[in-house]
Design a protein around this motif. Structure first.
Motif, PDB file in Angstrom:
ATOM      1  N   HIS A 172       9.796  12.756  -2.354  1.00  0.00           N
ATOM      2  CA  HIS A 172      10.231  10.970  -1.741  1.00  0.00           C
ATOM      3  C   HIS A 172       8.924  10.373  -1.107  1.00  0.00           C
ATOM      4  CE1 HIS A 172      11.304   8.609   1.431  1.00  0.00           C
ATOM      5  NE2 HIS A 172      10.844   9.830   2.996  1.00  0.00           N
ATOM      6  N   GLU A 173       7.904  11.978   0.177  1.00  0.00           N
ATOM      7  CA  GLU A 173       6.865  11.782  -0.063  1.00  0.00           C
ATOM      8  C   GLU A 173       5.940  11.061  -1.378  1.00  0.00           C
ATOM      9  OE1 GLU A 173       5.521  15.375   1.207  1.00  0.00           O
ATOM     10  OE2 GLU A 173       6.425  15.605   3.562  1.00  0.00           O
ATOM     11  N   LEU A 174       5.916  11.087  -2.077  1.00  0.00           N
ATOM     12  CA  LEU A 174       4.266  10.444  -3.362  1.00  0.00           C
ATOM     13  C   LEU A 174       5.267   9.433  -3.407  1.00  0.00           C
ATOM     14  CD1 LEU A 174       2.597  10.977  -5.675  1.00  0.00           C
ATOM     15  CD2 LEU A 174       4.402  12.195  -7.141  1.00  0.00           C
ATOM     16  N   ASN A 175       6.608   9.503  -3.087  1.00  0.00           N
ATOM     17  CA  ASN A 175       6.875   7.406  -3.550  1.00  0.00           C
ATOM     18  C   ASN A 175       7.095   6.778  -2.642  1.00  0.00           C
ATOM     19  OD1 ASN A 175      10.158   6.713  -2.776  1.00  0.00           O
ATOM     20  ND2 ASN A 175       9.341   5.460  -3.840  1.00  0.00           N
ATOM     21  N   LEU A 176       6.818   7.683  -1.444  1.00  0.00           N
ATOM     22  CA  LEU A 176       6.191   6.064   0.177  1.00  0.00           C
ATOM     23  C   LEU A 176       4.925   6.591   0.281  1.00  0.00           C
ATOM     24  CD1 LEU A 176       7.618   5.454   2.597  1.00  0.00           C
ATOM     25  CD2 LEU A 176       7.040   7.237   3.659  1.00  0.00           C
ATOM     26  N   ALA A 177       4.391   6.581  -0.328  1.00  0.00           N
ATOM     27  CA  ALA A 177       2.855   7.078  -0.789  1.00  0.00           C
ATOM     28  C   ALA A 177       2.376   5.996  -1.998  1.00  0.00           C
ATOM     29  CB  ALA A 177       1.948   8.070  -0.650  1.00  0.00           C
ATOM     30  N   ASN A 178       3.215   5.477  -2.418  1.00  0.00           N
ATOM     31  CA  ASN A 178       2.979   4.595  -3.992  1.00  0.00           C
ATOM     32  C   ASN A 178       4.321   3.225  -3.679  1.00  0.00           C
ATOM     33  OD1 ASN A 178       0.811   5.930  -5.333  1.00  0.00           O
ATOM     34  ND2 ASN A 178       1.961   7.923  -4.853  1.00  0.00           N
ATOM     35  N   LEU A 179       4.834   3.272  -2.855  1.00  0.00           N
ATOM     36  CA  LEU A 179       5.562   2.096  -2.422  1.00  0.00           C
ATOM     37  C   LEU A 179       4.309   0.669  -2.739  1.00  0.00           C
ATOM     38  CD1 LEU A 179       8.792   1.765  -2.572  1.00  0.00           C
ATOM     39  CD2 LEU A 179       8.143   1.490  -0.369  1.00  0.00           C
ATOM     40  N   LYS A 180       5.210  -0.495  -3.696  1.00  0.00           N
ATOM     41  CA  LYS A 180       3.966  -1.189  -3.415  1.00  0.00           C
ATOM     42  C   LYS A 180       4.436  -1.775  -1.786  1.00  0.00           C
ATOM     43  CE  LYS A 180       4.884  -5.610  -6.071  1.00  0.00           C
ATOM     44  NZ  LYS A 180       5.252  -6.736  -6.781  1.00  0.00           N
ATOM     45  N   THR A 181       4.924  -2.216  -1.036  1.00  0.00           N
ATOM     46  CA  THR A 181       4.450  -2.609   0.453  1.00  0.00           C
ATOM     47  C   THR A 181       3.210  -1.485   1.068  1.00  0.00           C
ATOM     48  OG1 THR A 181       6.965  -1.560   0.561  1.00  0.00           O
ATOM     49  CG2 THR A 181       7.175  -3.931   0.262  1.00  0.00           C
ATOM     50  N   ASN A 182       3.321  -0.414   0.056  1.00  0.00           N
ATOM     51  CA  ASN A 182       1.959   0.007   1.182  1.00  0.00           C
ATOM     52  C   ASN A 182       0.369  -0.168   0.731  1.00  0.00           C
ATOM     53  OD1 ASN A 182       4.117   0.353   2.901  1.00  0.00           O
ATOM     54  ND2 ASN A 182       4.646   2.966   2.189  1.00  0.00           N
ATOM     55  N   LEU A 183       1.010  -0.745  -0.449  1.00  0.00           N
ATOM     56  CA  LEU A 183      -0.405  -0.415  -1.150  1.00  0.00           C
ATOM     57  C   LEU A 183      -1.401  -2.191  -1.082  1.00  0.00           C
ATOM     58  CD1 LEU A 183       0.360   1.883  -4.519  1.00  0.00           C
ATOM     59  CD2 LEU A 183      -1.074   1.942  -2.478  1.00  0.00           C
TER      60      LEU A 183
ATOM     61  N   LYS B 245      -2.597  -3.866  -9.022  1.00  0.00           N
ATOM     62  CA  LYS B 245      -3.088  -4.029 -10.463  1.00  0.00           C
ATOM     63  C   LYS B 245      -3.720  -2.646 -10.519  1.00  0.00           C
ATOM     64  CE  LYS B 245      -5.397  -7.393 -12.411  1.00  0.00           C
ATOM     65  NZ  LYS B 245      -5.670  -8.764 -12.277  1.00  0.00           N
ATOM     66  N   GLU B 246      -4.492  -2.003 -10.223  1.00  0.00           N
ATOM     67  CA  GLU B 246      -5.645  -1.113 -10.550  1.00  0.00           C
ATOM     68  C   GLU B 246      -4.547   0.123 -11.067  1.00  0.00           C
ATOM     69  OE1 GLU B 246      -9.520  -0.595  -8.189  1.00  0.00           O
ATOM     70  OE2 GLU B 246      -9.099  -2.848  -8.436  1.00  0.00           O
ATOM     71  N   GLU B 247      -4.051   0.485 -10.205  1.00  0.00           N
ATOM     72  CA  GLU B 247      -3.323   1.324  -9.908  1.00  0.00           C
ATOM     73  C   GLU B 247      -1.730   1.685 -10.596  1.00  0.00           C
ATOM     74  OE1 GLU B 247      -4.801   4.787  -9.840  1.00  0.00           O
ATOM     75  OE2 GLU B 247      -6.757   3.532  -9.531  1.00  0.00           O
ATOM     76  N   GLY B 248      -1.413   0.904  -9.964  1.00  0.00           N
ATOM     77  CA  GLY B 248       0.719   0.796 -10.775  1.00  0.00           C
ATOM     78  C   GLY B 248       0.630   1.094  -9.270  1.00  0.00           C
ATOM     79  N   PHE B 249       2.062   0.878  -9.121  1.00  0.00           N
ATOM     80  CA  PHE B 249       2.759   0.788  -7.705  1.00  0.00           C
ATOM     81  C   PHE B 249       4.197   1.277  -8.219  1.00  0.00           C
ATOM     82  CE2 PHE B 249       2.822  -3.414  -9.500  1.00  0.00           C
ATOM     83  CZ  PHE B 249       4.179  -3.625  -9.125  1.00  0.00           C
ATOM     84  N   VAL B 250       4.979   1.419  -7.206  1.00  0.00           N
ATOM     85  CA  VAL B 250       6.584   2.239  -7.909  1.00  0.00           C
ATOM     86  C   VAL B 250       7.001   0.397  -6.248  1.00  0.00           C
ATOM     87  CG1 VAL B 250       6.355   3.974  -7.647  1.00  0.00           C
ATOM     88  CG2 VAL B 250       6.634   3.674  -5.792  1.00  0.00           C
ATOM     89  N   THR B 251       8.531   0.433  -6.492  1.00  0.00           N
ATOM     90  CA  THR B 251       9.236  -0.855  -5.780  1.00  0.00           C
ATOM     91  C   THR B 251      10.629  -0.420  -5.153  1.00  0.00           C
ATOM     92  OG1 THR B 251       8.499  -2.483  -7.888  1.00  0.00           O
ATOM     93  CG2 THR B 251      10.634  -2.613  -6.256  1.00  0.00           C
ATOM     94  N   TRP B 252      10.571   0.765  -5.897  1.00  0.00           N
ATOM     95  CA  TRP B 252      12.290   1.252  -4.593  1.00  0.00           C
ATOM     96  C   TRP B 252      11.688   2.463  -3.671  1.00  0.00           C
ATOM     97  CZ3 TRP B 252      16.668   1.083  -8.480  1.00  0.00           C
ATOM     98  CH2 TRP B 252      17.267  -0.628  -9.209  1.00  0.00           C
ATOM     99  N   LEU B 253      12.280   2.646  -2.960  1.00  0.00           N
ATOM    100  CA  LEU B 253      12.229   3.642  -2.240  1.00  0.00           C
ATOM    101  C   LEU B 253      13.012   4.292  -1.913  1.00  0.00           C
ATOM    102  CD1 LEU B 253      10.454   5.338   0.221  1.00  0.00           C
ATOM    103  CD2 LEU B 253      11.598   4.056   2.277  1.00  0.00           C
ATOM    104  N   TYR B 254      13.104   5.959  -2.179  1.00  0.00           N
ATOM    105  CA  TYR B 254      14.321   6.657  -2.085  1.00  0.00           C
ATOM    106  C   TYR B 254      14.475   7.376  -1.220  1.00  0.00           C
ATOM    107  CZ  TYR B 254      14.929   5.516  -7.142  1.00  0.00           C
ATOM    108  OH  TYR B 254      15.250   4.600  -8.159  1.00  0.00           O
ATOM    109  N   SER B 255      15.095   7.825  -0.304  1.00  0.00           N
ATOM    110  CA  SER B 255      15.167   8.136   0.712  1.00  0.00           C
ATOM    111  C   SER B 255      15.755   9.909   0.529  1.00  0.00           C
ATOM    112  CB  SER B 255      16.061   7.993   1.663  1.00  0.00           C
ATOM    113  OG  SER B 255      18.202   7.998   0.608  1.00  0.00           O
ATOM    114  N   VAL B 256      15.358  10.647   0.665  1.00  0.00           N
ATOM    115  CA  VAL B 256      15.835  12.247   0.581  1.00  0.00           C
ATOM    116  C   VAL B 256      17.162  12.580   0.012  1.00  0.00           C
ATOM    117  CG1 VAL B 256      15.539  14.266   1.741  1.00  0.00           C
ATOM    118  CG2 VAL B 256      13.816  13.133   1.602  1.00  0.00           C
TER     119      VAL B 256
END
Length: 183
Positions: A17-28, A34-45
């Motif tokens: 969950h923490e790794l998901n949150l740190a790489n969420l598209k809306t947080n980057l 563009k350079e590092e990629g991103f995740v789109t959906w936030l997964y709760s615990v």
């Protein structure tokens, strides 16, 4: 030492969950997306716990730290994962090898993410090889969707052997539906 394994603890789900949150598209920033990629959906615990009850996800561990994950997402997860339910409804009639996806024996990789300090070290391949080792005897292929804006992820999946079988747009984004066939 990096090791691919399945999730076994609550702490690992929290770290996902923490790794998901740190790489969420809306947080980057857009340049980082563009350079590092991103995740789109936030997964709760809670959601991760529910998915884990169906089938454990695959992670890479560096001692006690989750360095990367690839979420195992069975079709049954659509019952408590509204975005997944929508995805399955939208892709069910897509033809793959002459029949609708809904008639194939597959599961989804719900999301993949590698921690920033671990990128470029082969972890994507490690995660997917572990998926194949753990689930390959029970399923014909693994399927996922990749945002067409996430070229880094698309290239990484193609390197593994995923093939794009369909592209569509929904309210959130434009997606490539990709399959890694194990037959």
């Amino acid at each position: 030492m990096l090791k691919a394994t399945t999730v076994t603890t609550e702490q690992e789900l929290i770290q996902i969950h923490e790794l998901n949150l740190a790489n969420l598209k809306t947080n980057l920033a857009s340049t980082e997306q563009k350079e590092e990629g991103f995740v789109t959906w936030l997964y709760s615990v809670l959601l991760l716990q529910q998915m884990h009850q169906l089938a454990p996800s695959i992670i890479i561990k560096d001692q006690d730290q989750v360095a990367g994950y690839a979420l195992t997402t069975l079709r049954q997860a659509a019952a408590f994962h509204p975005d997944l339910k929508s995805m399955f409804e939208s892709i069910g009639d897509i033809l793959y090898e002459g029949k609708p996806l809904s008639n194939h024996n597959f599961y989804c990789m719900g999301q993949i993410c590698i921690g920033k300090t671990y990128r470029g070290k082969g972890l994507v391949n490690m995660l997917y090889q572990k998926h194949k080792e753990v689930y390959g005897k029970d399923y014909d292929f693994i399927l996922t969707e990749i945002s067409t804006a996430n070229q880094r992820s698309q290239a990484a999946h193609e390197k593994i052997g995923f093939k794009t079988i369909y592209t569509h747009r929904d309210a959130m984004d434009e997606w490539n539906v990709v399959v890694w066939d194990w037959n």
